[in-house]
Motif scaffolding. Structure first.
Motif, short mmCIF file in Angstrom:
data_model
loop_
_atom_site.label_atom_id
_atom_site.label_comp_id
_atom_site.label_asym_id
_atom_site.label_seq_id
_atom_site.Cartn_x
_atom_site.Cartn_y
_atom_site.Cartn_z
N GLU A 182 0.82 -1.21 0.00
CA GLU A 182 0.00 0.00 0.00
C GLU A 182 0.85 1.26 0.00
O GLU A 182 0.56 2.24 -0.66
CB GLU A 182 -0.94 0.00 1.22
CG GLU A 182 -2.09 -0.96 1.04
CD GLU A 182 -2.83 -1.23 2.34
OE1 GLU A 182 -2.44 -0.68 3.38
OE2 GLU A 182 -3.80 -2.01 2.30
N ILE A 183 1.97 1.20 0.77
CA ILE A 183 2.85 2.37 0.81
C ILE A 183 3.55 2.54 -0.53
O ILE A 183 3.68 3.65 -1.04
CB ILE A 183 3.90 2.21 1.92
CG1 ILE A 183 3.21 2.07 3.27
CG2 ILE A 183 4.88 3.37 1.91
CD1 ILE A 183 2.81 3.34 3.91
N ILE A 184 4.00 1.43 -1.11
CA ILE A 184 4.74 1.53 -2.37
C ILE A 184 3.85 2.12 -3.46
O ILE A 184 4.26 3.00 -4.21
CB ILE A 184 5.27 0.14 -2.79
CG1 ILE A 184 6.43 -0.25 -1.87
CG2 ILE A 184 5.69 0.13 -4.25
CD1 ILE A 184 6.93 -1.65 -2.08
N LEU A 185 2.60 1.68 -3.54
CA LEU A 185 1.74 2.18 -4.60
C LEU A 185 1.11 3.52 -4.22
O LEU A 185 0.70 4.29 -5.10
CB LEU A 185 0.67 1.15 -4.94
CG LEU A 185 1.26 -0.05 -5.67
CD1 LEU A 185 0.27 -1.20 -5.71
CD2 LEU A 185 1.67 0.32 -7.08
N GLY A 186 1.04 3.80 -2.93
CA GLY A 186 0.60 5.11 -2.47
C GLY A 186 -0.72 5.55 -3.08
O GLY A 186 -1.69 4.79 -3.12
#
Lengths: 498, 314
Positions: B36-40
């Motif tokens: 989730e953080i990577i795709l933001g």
């Protein structure tokens, strides 16, 4: 007034210098650039973090086309292109003899492989939709790439200029996260994790005139006062995007430094959950729009930098329409609208801000004060970024939040009713579809303008300001981008005046 | 002594096991996973599912935990999601910064605090003692980051004697690296010295009132012998305890000062890893910290035995 003074200082200090030296760039030298966030990996096709593009896009990796600091689309790895009359077939003539840093050749087959990887079922590209408009890709000659689209897409070309569309080598792509290999003017040298990434001049670059610099080092300094101190102590040459605008104001007074007050693609908005009470009421949103004093936000939270906006479109981008006057600052009108909406005494709501982005807290404080004047009592809460993504962005469990939307050409997010604003308008979707399929510039301007008008009128979010670019650097740094029309810190044409 | 060592070792293993389960579960339920953080702000259900599969996040809690413990036991450890290198290497390289930083800071603290504390105790309620107490009070109230910035402005910006931050790396420049750690460790050390000075003073005052010290005076020993040979050794026991706790705290607690001086240390690594949900890094650093604290306490125990022969390690 403060801003005027600053502009005057900036003009007297820097204009003559740039006029003299712009003519003859000098080769050689090392440049140290500070940027706040360390990139999580260095592969722009596998992670959305802006910090990655800022280090590698245009420096290490190149795209078919690229943009300059005026937002103009320029040749990149394609030296020219033409579009068929129906707008569906793009034929790119690629540069011949281009080599990757590891010696692999670049040609149409490599480009095809990259695009198919980005649109494939297993893609981890943050923007597969940029590529999925492609119906098929042909390579009639070694350096000719013919792309047929399923439908006309006015944004296809600009999307091909973004970091997500970086073209990686077929065998050298595997380690791109830790050892990126591209065709760009600089090759990756070393990544000291937690400290810096070093890039050195690539002698085999297809343009023998470029780059001017021998070496570029990106240092990761998140603390805004530490950035300023490092620049003043001479440890770094450029702060790509200064964290504290008030330091920019201070540094601009010093002859050793210069501040470029340009535009960026980042639209700072008060994101509003259009499905949540009481924000599902248009009159409430209009009342709030009337209660926002953008100039005060700029003066108090941004030290005078930034441009008021009234819709979700950067003033630096083509087709911009100034909508900042849609709901002028008018407290009486705001109170009246609130009363009509059934909230004569205002209401309470929660504003969640991610302190990872310091501006959200500063702007939030100003907004809390401004809304209190019409009886809207906002409770401001800090939220950690990971939780912001999960709770606010993905689960939509929120009322109000503040964030800068950094991507260029992103008004299409309003066409998705499941996006975290939860704005659902068929009128907008129709207008956006017409804009994407616009056959010529005039129609594009008309329909992209219309999309801006619709969301401004519906007061979907609190449209606040377009963030300034604000790069700060030593006076001898030349050729740095003034505006940031895309997410990049392009060092290709940067040079140091001796 | 052998029994003592065996017992300590068993405690270590049990504790590490408990820590591993705790940290794994806490990170497992924390909102916001790495994908989730990577795709933001571009996350879509499809790309999220693809990325979770690639990172192995789609498997069950038990499988993920077992995989992790397995990789630890075989000595490989996990790979950092963001940095794409083994976490083990990351910890080692960061330790080369934070370790010396903590040691320098403790040295500063000890060198400043012991003489001052003893002096204050010897001159209780006299002007010298009052001045020392005043400055230690000030030191306790000073935030580290503020002192850090102040030192930068003075030594780096104004006088240009030091660089404002950063770390060249031991292999690149040994003296440059040592110099880079000087200001931050001083900032850390001064504040810890305030606590230690006050502790040394009160501990010293207490010991000086003991019967055996009176005996020493009565024997007609010289002041220096009484204070430095007889009293100091016993007065040091609480000081060493606090010193041990501070050392453990410094290993991780240097986060703020590492950010001010942008040093690539362990504190900044774990801070950043939590923000980016680089879970393998967070887990293994927490484990490492737990082990380090236990080890430091072990050293403290040994020191007691040296300082006070009545303490037996059994």
């Amino acid at each position: 007034m403060k801003k005027l003074l600053f502009i005057l200082i900036a003009l007297t200090l820097f204009l003559p210098v740039q006029a003299i030296s712009a003519s003859n760039p000098v080769k050689g030298g090392n440049l140290v650039v500070a940027q706040p966030a360390e990139p999580p990996g260095l592969d722009p096709t596998a992670n959305t973090a802006a910090a990655i593009d800022r280090v590698v896009w245009a420096n290490v990796f190149e795209t078919l086309v690229k943009v300059d600091d005026q937002g103009q689309v320029l040749p990149g790895l394609a030296k020219e292109w033409n579009v068929s009359a129906d707008g569906k077939i793009y034929t790119f003539s690629l540069r011949a003899g281009v080599k990757y840093h590891n010696g692999e050749p670049f040609n149409a087959e490599v480009a095809k492989w990259n695009l198919e990887r980005a649109m494939g079922p297993k893609t981890v590209n943050p923007h597969p939709e940029y590529f999925r408009v492609i119906e098929n890709i042909q390579t009639p000659a070694e350096n000719t790439l013919k792309i047929t689209l399923k439908d006309v897409d006015a944004l296809f070309l600009v999307h091909m200029a973004e970091g997500d569309a970086s073209l990686l080598p077929i065998t050298g792509y595997k380690d791109a996260k830790s050892h990126p290999i591209g065709t760009g003017p600089f090759k990756f040298a070393k990544w000291v994790r937690g400290d810096r990434v070093e890039l050195t001049r690539f002698d085999g670059y297809w343009n023998p005139e470029l780059p001017y610099l021998d070496k570029v080092t990106f240092r990761f300094i998140s603390d805004a006062s530490a950035q300023t101190a490092a620049l003043m102590a001479g440890d770094i040459d450029v702060i790509g995007w200064i964290g504290s605008p008030e330091s920019a104001l201070e540094l601009a007074k010093n002859k050793r430094f210069k501040v470029l007050d340009g535009a960026s693609t980042s639209d700072m908005i008060l994101s509003t959950n259009n499905k949540a009470e009481p924000f599902n009421n248009l009159k409430v949103r209009q009342a709030m729009a009337h209660a926002i004093d953008r100039q005060m936000i700029i003066d108090l939270a941004m030290s005078g930098f930034g441009t008021p906006i009234g819709s979700h479109w950067s003033p630096a981008a083509p087709y911009y329409v100034d909508m900042a006057g849609t709901y002028p600052y008018d407290l009486e009108k705001a109170k009246q609208l609130l009363a009509e909406a059934g909230y004569p005494g205002g209401f309470e709501a929660v504003l969640q801000v991610p302190p990872k982005y310091a501006y959200t807290v500063r702007v939030g404080e100003v907004l809390v004060d401004q809304f209190s004047k019409i009886g809207i009592r906002l409770k401001m809460e800090n939220i950690e970024w990971g939780q912001w993504i999960k709770r606010i962005f993905l689960n939509k469990e929120y009322q109000l939040t503040i964030i800068g939307h950094a991507e260029a050409w992103d008004i299409g997010i309003y066409a998705n009713p499941k996006y975290y604003f939860q704005y659902d308008s068929q009128e907008f979707r129709d207008a956006y579809a017409k804009a994407l399929k616009a056959p010529n510039e005039k129609e594009k301007a008309k329909w992209f303008g219309e999309t801006q008008r619709i969301i401004a009128r519906d007061a979907v979010n609190g449209f606040l300001i377009s963030s300034p670019s604000l790069p700060v650097m030593k006076a001898e740094v030349m050729g740095w981008w003034k505006n940031y029309p895309t997410i990049a810190l392009d060092c290709t044409k940067v040079w140091l005046k001796k | 002594m052998t029994r003592y060592l065996v017992r300590k070792l068993i405690t270590l293993i049990v504790l590490l096991f408990l820590v591993s389960i705790t940290v794994f579960s806490v990170l497992f339920v924390l909102p916001g996973d790495p994908a989730e953080i990577i795709l933001g702000m571009n996350a879509t259900p499809e790309t999220l599912a693809n990325l979770r599969a690639e990172l192995g996040l789609d498997r069950s809690f038990i499988v993920q935990y077992a995989n992790w413990i397995g990789s630890l036991l075989t000595g490989r450890g996990s790979m950092s999601i963001n940095y794409d290198v083994p976490v083990y290497d990351l910890i080692l390289s960061r330790l080369a910064v934070t370790g010396p930083l903590a040691i320098f800071a403790i040295c500063f603290a000890v060198v400043i605090s012991l003489p001052l504390g003893i002096y204050a105790a010897r001159h209780q309620n006299q002007p010298g003692d009052v001045i020392v107490m005043f400055f230690t009070q000030l030191g306790l109230a000073t935030p580290e980051f503020w002192l850090g910035i102040l030192l930068i402005l003075l030594f780096a910006v104004k006088w240009g004697l030091f660089s404002a931050g950063g770390f060249p790396g031991w292999s690149v420049s040994f003296w440059g690296s040592a110099k880079a750690l000087l200001l931050p460790s001083f900032a850390l050390g001064v504040i810890r010295a305030s606590i230690l000075t006050r502790l040394t003073r009160s501990s010293m005052l207490e010991v000086l009132r003991e019967d055996y010290v009176r005996t020493a005076w009565a024997k007609g020993l010289r002041e220096r012998t009484v204070v430095y040979v007889h009293a100091l050794k016993n007065a040091l026991i609480p000081v060493v305890t606090i010193l041990g706790l501070q050392m453990g705290q410094l290993m991780a607690g240097a986060i703020i000062i590492e950010n001010v001086y942008y040093l690539p240390g362990l504190g900044r690594l774990v801070f950043q890893a939590i923000g980016q949900r680089d879970l393998p890094v967070v887990r293994e650093i927490v484990l490492f910290m737990a082990a380090a604290v236990i080890f430091v306490n072990f050293i403290v125990d040994l020191t007691y035995a040296v300082l006070d022969p009545r303490v037996r390690l059994t």
